[in-house]
Scaffold this motif. Structure first.
Motif, mmCIF file in Angstrom:
data_model
loop_
_atom_site.group_PDB
_atom_site.id
_atom_site.type_symbol
_atom_site.label_atom_id
_atom_site.label_comp_id
_atom_site.label_asym_id
_atom_site.label_seq_id
_atom_site.Cartn_x
_atom_site.Cartn_y
_atom_site.Cartn_z
ATOM 1 N N ASN A 156 0.637 -1.427 -0.018
ATOM 2 C CA ASN A 156 0.128 -0.558 -0.273
ATOM 3 C C ASN A 156 0.868 1.401 -0.042
ATOM 4 O O ASN A 156 1.660 1.299 0.772
ATOM 5 C CB ASN A 156 -1.323 0.107 1.018
ATOM 6 C CG ASN A 156 -1.910 1.159 1.360
ATOM 7 O OD1 ASN A 156 -1.472 1.767 1.795
ATOM 8 N ND2 ASN A 156 -3.491 0.788 1.352
ATOM 9 N N HIS A 157 0.790 1.870 -0.885
ATOM 10 C CA HIS A 157 1.516 3.459 -0.998
ATOM 11 C C HIS A 157 1.430 4.208 0.002
ATOM 12 O O HIS A 157 2.926 4.431 0.850
ATOM 13 C CB HIS A 157 0.666 4.236 -2.815
ATOM 14 C CG HIS A 157 1.687 4.627 -2.650
ATOM 15 N ND1 HIS A 157 2.894 5.380 -3.363
ATOM 16 C CD2 HIS A 157 1.346 6.530 -1.937
ATOM 17 C CE1 HIS A 157 3.338 6.865 -3.475
ATOM 18 N NE2 HIS A 157 2.701 7.252 -2.662
ATOM 19 N N LEU A 158 0.471 4.186 0.917
ATOM 20 C CA LEU A 158 0.632 5.105 2.334
ATOM 21 C C LEU A 158 1.023 5.042 3.558
ATOM 22 O O LEU A 158 2.022 4.908 3.479
ATOM 23 C CB LEU A 158 -1.024 5.351 2.382
ATOM 24 C CG LEU A 158 -1.882 5.689 1.468
ATOM 25 C CD1 LEU A 158 -3.249 6.396 2.081
ATOM 26 C CD2 LEU A 158 -1.083 7.804 1.079
ATOM 27 N N GLY A 196 3.563 2.774 2.622
ATOM 28 C CA GLY A 196 5.039 3.196 1.916
ATOM 29 C C GLY A 196 5.782 4.433 2.964
ATOM 30 O O GLY A 196 7.285 4.589 3.728
ATOM 31 N N HIS A 197 4.558 5.309 2.803
ATOM 32 C CA HIS A 197 5.208 6.826 3.227
ATOM 33 C C HIS A 197 5.468 6.491 4.317
ATOM 34 O O HIS A 197 7.013 7.467 5.237
ATOM 35 C CB HIS A 197 4.340 7.339 2.565
ATOM 36 C CG HIS A 197 4.014 8.025 1.413
ATOM 37 N ND1 HIS A 197 5.104 9.470 0.842
ATOM 38 C CD2 HIS A 197 3.432 8.833 0.308
ATOM 39 C CE1 HIS A 197 4.854 9.568 0.045
ATOM 40 N NE2 HIS A 197 3.345 8.992 -0.390
ATOM 41 N N VAL A 198 4.720 5.428 5.190
ATOM 42 C CA VAL A 198 5.099 5.490 6.748
ATOM 43 C C VAL A 198 6.273 5.488 7.165
ATOM 44 O O VAL A 198 7.275 5.508 8.187
ATOM 45 C CB VAL A 198 3.968 5.307 7.471
ATOM 46 C CG1 VAL A 198 4.496 4.881 9.081
ATOM 47 C CG2 VAL A 198 2.688 5.859 7.546
ATOM 48 N N VAL A 254 1.421 13.761 5.205
ATOM 49 C CA VAL A 254 1.387 15.144 3.527
ATOM 50 C C VAL A 254 1.828 14.657 2.570
ATOM 51 O O VAL A 254 2.821 14.810 2.277
ATOM 52 C CB VAL A 254 1.174 16.305 4.664
ATOM 53 C CG1 VAL A 254 0.262 16.614 5.351
ATOM 54 C CG2 VAL A 254 2.870 16.372 5.037
ATOM 55 N N SER A 255 0.600 14.238 2.076
ATOM 56 C CA SER A 255 1.122 14.354 0.600
ATOM 57 C C SER A 255 0.329 15.054 -0.275
ATOM 58 O O SER A 255 -0.859 15.452 0.082
ATOM 59 C CB SER A 255 1.195 12.734 0.076
ATOM 60 O OG SER A 255 0.051 12.588 -0.776
ATOM 61 N N GLY A 256 0.409 14.739 -1.657
ATOM 62 C CA GLY A 256 -0.344 15.250 -2.565
ATOM 63 C C GLY A 256 -1.759 14.740 -2.578
ATOM 64 O O GLY A 256 -2.784 15.355 -2.999
ATOM 65 N N THR A 293 9.358 11.900 -1.326
ATOM 66 C CA THR A 293 8.838 12.081 -2.715
ATOM 67 C C THR A 293 8.403 10.887 -2.477
ATOM 68 O O THR A 293 8.899 10.144 -2.360
ATOM 69 C CB THR A 293 8.491 13.225 -4.065
ATOM 70 O OG1 THR A 293 9.957 13.252 -3.938
ATOM 71 C CG2 THR A 293 8.398 14.953 -3.497
ATOM 72 N N ASP A 294 7.223 10.546 -3.915
ATOM 73 C CA ASP A 294 7.854 9.297 -4.458
ATOM 74 C C ASP A 294 8.220 8.792 -5.013
ATOM 75 O O ASP A 294 9.377 8.823 -5.550
ATOM 76 C CB ASP A 294 6.180 9.003 -5.739
ATOM 77 C CG ASP A 294 4.622 9.568 -5.248
ATOM 78 O OD1 ASP A 294 4.764 9.774 -3.814
ATOM 79 O OD2 ASP A 294 3.688 9.409 -5.838
ATOM 80 N N ASN A 295 8.663 7.314 -4.355
ATOM 81 C CA ASN A 295 10.339 6.313 -4.243
ATOM 82 C C ASN A 295 9.861 5.006 -3.830
ATOM 83 O O ASN A 295 9.045 4.379 -3.120
ATOM 84 C CB ASN A 295 11.290 7.565 -3.703
ATOM 85 C CG ASN A 295 11.157 6.978 -2.709
ATOM 86 O OD1 ASN A 295 11.797 5.785 -2.031
ATOM 87 N ND2 ASN A 295 10.102 7.527 -1.937
HETATM 88 ZN ZN ZN Z 1 2.577 9.496 -2.338
#
Ligand code: ZN
Ligand code: KG4
Length: 338
Positions: free
Chosen positions: A114-116, A118-120, A139-141, A300-302
């Motif tokens: 899950n992309h979110l 990933g951010h965490v 906090v993302s786009g 940022t997305d990676n």
């Molecule tokens: Zn993202």
């Protein structure tokens, strides 16, 4: 056990691949390639069809470059992590199909991430000591969430945006001020030259943990429209907007830290690249909690963060099979509402 993992991220307009390798008990980032698609710039926002086409053209060379930079090859890779959602369905499909083909052909373990989530995991890559419990401001786009994280893989939603995401508000304000896309970095840069002269509203400042940014965006729109000299006022409008947005984000994060009693706050997602935000959080939290923010390229997305989250999921015994689907509304495993 995971030893060498290839990660792939294609959920929006970044084509990215990364390799993580085991060093003792922890995964270490060996390589990260991020190709930001610039085809969207002239349209002022991401065009989904163009994004999927660009992923199709560039994913293979991006993966090849990530493998080369990590001094490894596909034979050495034992696991693959890929963003399965949320995101643009066409873009996700490119990554998911590619990952499934590699996993099937090489008999590798695979996990749809899950992309979110990933951010965490972003701050953990450069800060291996980081451990829950903590409060996370994501906090993302596309998202704005305040989470309580009692342990990795478990997330309690404290609040989220009721309308625009924080990054979306930065992008829309940048569009109003003719600063181009994506707008966050441009707004931050211009804000440095301005003053908080407009005193824009701080929506829902003292109400719960939910956020709302659309009223603030409208206030910016009116200020720009009513200005008799936008060239004179532009920096002050950018600064006033950024001050209001950061005030709301940080005030709520501090309240969440106090209410949960957690001693760490992490900030992640594209807007976490905003240094003024990170500084405000550190400054206002003082000794109350430690603030952990990943370097900009991991916010940022990676694919590195997708790899780190996927590594965690594989190690705890979760995996995906050949039926893994790209899911634009993928539920976040382990997320519960407070
Ligand atoms: Zn993202
Ligand atoms: O996490 P991300 O790369 O993509 C999504 O998952 O949405 O976040 C992109 C967002 C964009 O809205 C961009 O304007 C914002 O992050 N952003 C920033 C900054 N750098 C990127 N916002 C404020 N200040 C920045 N320095």
């Amino acid at each position: 056990m995971v030893d060498t993992l290839l990660a792939i991220e294609t959920s929006c307009d970044e084509t990215s691949a990364a390799v993580l390798k085991r060093d003792g008990s922890v995964p270490v980032l060996s390589s990260l390639v991020v190709l930001s698609q610039d085809v969207h710039e002239v349209f002022g926002g991401v065009v989904p069809e163009l994004a999927s086409r660009a992923h199709l053209q560039t994913l293979d060379p991006v993966v090849a470059k990530a493998l080369e930079a990590a001094h490894t090859d596909l034979d050495e890779i034992d696991s693959i992590a890929v963003t399965a959602g949320p995101g643009l369905v066409g873009s996700l499909l490119v990554g998911v199909c590619y990952a499934k083909a590699l996993a099937a052909a090489g008999e590798k373990k695979m996990i749809g991430v899950n992309h979110l989530e990933g951010h965490v995991f972003a701050p953990l890559i450069g800060d291996p000591e980081l451990a829950p419990p903590f409060v996370a401001l994501l906090v993302s786009g596309g998202h704005t969430m305040l989470l309580d994280v009692p342990k990795w893989g478990h997330y309690r939603m404290l609040g989220q945006t009721r309308d625009d995401a924080a990054g979306e508000a930065f992008d829309k304000v940048a569009a109003i001020l003719d600063l181009g896309y994506p707008g966050g970095p441009a707004v931050e840069k211009l804000a440095e030259k301005g003053e908080d002269r407009f005193h824009f509203p701080r929506p829902m400042l003292s109400e719960g943990f939910d956020f709302s940014f659309s009223g603030l965006k409208t206030a910016v729109l009116y200020a720009a429209r009513d200005s008799d000299d936008l060239d004179r006022d532009r920096a002050d409008i950018a600064c006033s907007f950024q001050c209001a947005a950061i005030d709301v984000l940080v005030s709520k994060a501090i309240r969440a830290v106090k209410e949960t009693g957690r001693e760490t706050l992490i900030i992640s997602g594209g807007v976490a690249c905003n240094e003024t935000l990170a500084l405000a959080a550190k400054d206002r939290l003082g000794n109350l909690a430690r603030v952990s923010v990943a370097p900009a390229r991991l916010n940022t997305d990676n694919a590195a963060v997708i790899g780190r989250a996927g590594w965690f999921r594989l190690e705890e015994g979760t995996g995906s099979d050949a039926f893994l689907e790209a899911d634009p509304r993928m539920p976040w495993p382990g997320l519960e509402n407070a």
